[in-house]
Motif scaffolding. Sequence first.
Motif, short mmCIF file in Angstrom:
data_model
loop_
_atom_site.label_atom_id
_atom_site.label_comp_id
_atom_site.label_asym_id
_atom_site.label_seq_id
_atom_site.Cartn_x
_atom_site.Cartn_y
_atom_site.Cartn_z
N GLY A 150 -55.54 -27.65 -52.89
CA GLY A 150 -55.21 -27.98 -54.26
C GLY A 150 -54.05 -28.93 -54.34
N LYS A 151 -53.74 -29.39 -55.54
CA LYS A 151 -52.66 -30.36 -55.73
C LYS A 151 -51.29 -29.74 -55.47
CE LYS A 151 -51.36 -31.30 -59.88
NZ LYS A 151 -51.28 -31.76 -61.28
N ALA A 152 -51.11 -28.48 -55.84
CA ALA A 152 -49.79 -27.86 -55.74
C ALA A 152 -49.36 -27.73 -54.28
CB ALA A 152 -49.82 -26.47 -56.40
N LEU A 153 -48.05 -27.83 -54.07
CA LEU A 153 -47.51 -27.76 -52.71
C LEU A 153 -47.66 -26.37 -52.11
CD1 LEU A 153 -44.27 -29.89 -53.07
CD2 LEU A 153 -46.37 -30.51 -51.88
N LYS A 154 -47.92 -25.37 -52.96
CA LYS A 154 -48.11 -24.01 -52.44
C LYS A 154 -49.59 -23.61 -52.41
CE LYS A 154 -43.62 -21.89 -53.16
NZ LYS A 154 -42.91 -20.68 -53.59
N SER A 155 -50.48 -24.60 -52.60
CA SER A 155 -51.91 -24.32 -52.49
C SER A 155 -52.24 -23.93 -51.05
CB SER A 155 -52.73 -25.55 -52.89
OG SER A 155 -52.47 -25.90 -54.23
N PRO A 156 -53.36 -23.22 -50.84
CA PRO A 156 -53.73 -22.84 -49.47
C PRO A 156 -53.94 -24.07 -48.58
CG PRO A 156 -54.99 -21.58 -51.08
CD PRO A 156 -54.26 -22.63 -51.86
N GLU A 157 -53.60 -23.92 -47.31
CA GLU A 157 -53.81 -25.00 -46.36
C GLU A 157 -55.29 -25.11 -46.02
OE1 GLU A 157 -51.37 -24.77 -42.90
OE2 GLU A 157 -49.55 -24.27 -44.04
N ALA A 158 -55.75 -26.36 -45.85
CA ALA A 158 -57.12 -26.59 -45.40
C ALA A 158 -57.19 -26.36 -43.90
CB ALA A 158 -57.56 -28.00 -45.75
N GLU B 53 -43.04 -29.53 -44.05
CA GLU B 53 -43.71 -30.17 -45.18
C GLU B 53 -42.68 -30.63 -46.19
OE1 GLU B 53 -46.97 -29.23 -48.67
OE2 GLU B 53 -46.29 -27.68 -47.31
N ASP B 54 -42.97 -31.74 -46.83
CA ASP B 54 -42.10 -32.27 -47.87
C ASP B 54 -42.09 -31.30 -49.04
OD1 ASP B 54 -42.15 -35.23 -49.99
OD2 ASP B 54 -40.56 -33.85 -49.45
N VAL B 55 -40.91 -30.79 -49.37
CA VAL B 55 -40.79 -29.84 -50.48
C VAL B 55 -40.14 -30.54 -51.65
CG1 VAL B 55 -39.82 -27.66 -51.24
CG2 VAL B 55 -40.60 -27.92 -48.90
N ALA B 56 -40.87 -30.66 -52.74
CA ALA B 56 -40.35 -31.33 -53.92
C ALA B 56 -39.50 -30.36 -54.73
CB ALA B 56 -41.51 -31.85 -54.78
N LEU B 57 -38.19 -30.54 -54.66
CA LEU B 57 -37.26 -29.66 -55.36
C LEU B 57 -36.55 -30.43 -56.47
CD1 LEU B 57 -35.55 -27.69 -52.46
CD2 LEU B 57 -37.24 -26.86 -54.06
N ASP B 58 -36.65 -29.95 -57.67
CA ASP B 58 -35.88 -30.52 -58.76
C ASP B 58 -34.56 -29.75 -58.82
OD1 ASP B 58 -36.51 -31.25 -62.28
OD2 ASP B 58 -34.71 -31.38 -61.07
N LEU B 59 -33.54 -30.25 -58.13
CA LEU B 59 -32.30 -29.50 -57.95
C LEU B 59 -31.61 -29.21 -59.29
CD1 LEU B 59 -30.75 -31.20 -54.82
CD2 LEU B 59 -32.01 -29.06 -54.97
N GLU B 60 -31.58 -30.20 -60.13
CA GLU B 60 -30.86 -29.99 -61.38
C GLU B 60 -31.57 -28.94 -62.24
OE1 GLU B 60 -30.17 -33.62 -63.40
OE2 GLU B 60 -29.10 -34.54 -61.73
N LYS B 61 -32.89 -29.01 -62.29
CA LYS B 61 -33.64 -28.05 -63.09
C LYS B 61 -33.52 -26.65 -62.53
CE LYS B 61 -38.37 -26.98 -64.52
NZ LYS B 61 -39.78 -27.41 -64.45
N GLU B 62 -33.73 -26.50 -61.21
CA GLU B 62 -33.67 -25.17 -60.61
C GLU B 62 -32.25 -24.63 -60.62
OE1 GLU B 62 -36.51 -23.41 -59.49
OE2 GLU B 62 -37.32 -25.04 -60.69
N GLY B 63 -31.30 -25.51 -60.32
CA GLY B 63 -29.90 -25.07 -60.33
C GLY B 63 -29.47 -24.58 -61.70
N MET B 64 -29.95 -25.24 -62.75
CA MET B 64 -29.56 -24.86 -64.11
C MET B 64 -30.09 -23.48 -64.46
SD MET B 64 -27.60 -26.21 -66.21
CE MET B 64 -26.97 -25.77 -67.84
#
Length: 731
Positions: free
Chosen positions: A22-30, A330-341
């Motif tokens: 799937g598109k999400a980074l936490k989707s199951p691995e193929a 794996e490249d982990v897309a983290l929105d630091l400002e959003k998550e930190g807030m």
Amino acid sequence: MGGRQTWQVIGGKKEGLLVRTGKALKSPEAAGRLASGSVVEELALEGERLQYTLVSGDGPQTGWVSLKLKGSDLLVRADAGQADAGQAWQAPSTQAPLERLRAAVEERGDQAVQAAKCDMTLQIAVTDVTEGGSFYVRIEQGRAAVHEGCAEQADTTLTCTAVYLAEAWCGVFRLQADVAGDKALFRRLLRILFIEPQDPVEVDRRTPLDGVIRPPPGGVAPGSQPPLPSPPPAAPAWLRPDGEPAKKNKLMFLSLPWAGHVVHLRRMAQWFANRPEYEVHFAYISKDPPDVPKGCRLIGADASELTDVFDIVQDQLKAMGMDLFDRMAEDVALDLEKEGMKVLKFFLRIITAVKPTVIVADLGLNMSNFLTATCETYRTKCLLVASPGIKERWIRQMTPSSPSPAVQAPPDMPQIDLEQVVRGTFDTKTLPRAMQDILAVPGVELMRLLQIFGHMMNPDINKKAAITLYPSSSWMVEDQPVPGTEAFTCTLLPLPEQPAQLDREALHGLIAADLHEWMYDETSQDPIVYVAFGTIVQGARPLVEKLSAALDKGAWRVLWSLPKDMHAWLPEGLSLERWCVKSFVPQKDVFRCDRVRCFISHCGSNSTIEAMACGVPMVCHPFFMDQYEWARTVRRHLRAGVQVDKFDSDADAIRLAVSEVLQDPTYRQNAQAVSRRLAEQARQVASILGPEMSSKDNLGPGVAVVAALVLSIMKGKNPSEIIDLVAKTNM
């Protein structure tokens, strides 16, 4: 191909690209990975996530992949000639630089640092430099030069956050590929660039040829505990848990949602929860509440405050425990400002609701000094617990090149007088309405929030509002506390009675009957080597195979705590008389068996202290961060073990290390001396603090010390009184 865009895979040259269903980074691995050189056809493109179907090459027929890995292209358009050349990263020609590096390393040795900087244009962000040979760095090659020539430090940017550590992990692999897989040269170069000797004893920190790092010559292990002065010091008369003053008896515990960290704060909370005079709150920012003592009031994050940022960071740190060159993060897309807030809003909500007198928090939660700034704003004292129990050199070496993103003002923020903000005299109505809306936090006055950000700008805020606690003993380590702002509390783990190791009869009933029978097998008197790496070995098949080869058919028996799903990686035909592999082992009880004579460990703080408390010498096999500090302490300062390198030490080296620890009695003698001193210090601390500070539960000597510090703050006393008393037991 119906006119659809085609892409060529240029990344993943070693293992291929990770494909998800799937598109999400936490989707199951193929099943399988997309091989480098493959050509795929675009089905969908959303941001930097590509859904494809395979045209040529090897890998899953369809799935989702990332186009970039921390700025580096993993796939490029097949018609890249028509694309903007600046958009696709092209691997630089490395043959000439590689040869120059080899010449610099081999011919000029440690002087190669300047030559290497001249010969290659490298932009480097160092996030972790350890003496054991691990380098967590972010490297750009072939981009715009930071400088020309050899200006000191001009091409080095130092950072220090866990998230940068996770991001930087991905950048290592490209340089490794750029130098044509010459791992030894790559590691040697980084050692030259970033490892500076701390003292003449260890000028050469490289792993010896035989793969075993030993204590430096000429040192002296810590001796027996000196007696307290006569008469012994006494605790002040006010030190008693009477719940007074009643209006100051609230305290709150905040922990990272990691089991190894929660356990420490849970022990401290239990001390107070056993006493109804105190109102104890335990806050958590995870979906599942932790197991806390009866009497604690749990405060959880609501749906808008929940974040998986801590899980992501922990997963990244576990991945760093693997072989640097055999695993791809794996490249982990983290929105630091959003998550930190989210985290900041959670802190604000619970602190303003409870209004505790004291907050005891995990040091890792003090992001950008927000927690201590909040405590200063609300006149709350903060005790920050450094769960590793030791000062980490890689953190002290870091010098941020710019303020943390969390404390940088938005570009359209008007000029604000920080002194007015801190004093509370700033007129918040002068802020634009849009800015007020951005800064709004339900239930928190805007002036309070601005004061918090103002205190965050104060570089001395931690000295003013907090004391950092190390749950170990200062005599065990080389780096001493900073007076007034740091303190060693003694271990928070319960210590065994002396003698720490017991014979067959004395240990009967403390461990399961089947394990007891195996450990005291009458047909063999060989020593037992105990192996445990916690969750570090998760997915590390090469490590399991290397350790198996090192330990099989030795002059010892092996007890291994290994997750059940990894048992299949063990070689077939292991002797059941010589090997005992279990998914769970009661570690603190196993250490008490007098046949356990060696412990192979990653050197986590809890495991290290438990081994030393029972006088078991160690073969230290660290992977990252504080594990290197504890390995250094065991090997260099306590002289109770040796160290192997996760890169350079092969199975033969580990086998040699185990043989040396078992055959040289000095290692066990030194470990036993540490055991006796820990026990004596615990006795002295209990004697000084008095019976009222003890607990019916065996919580560990450091718990009473933390409790005494909390009481000193509640009663308006100077915590230095307690710190100075405990320091007398560290002499």
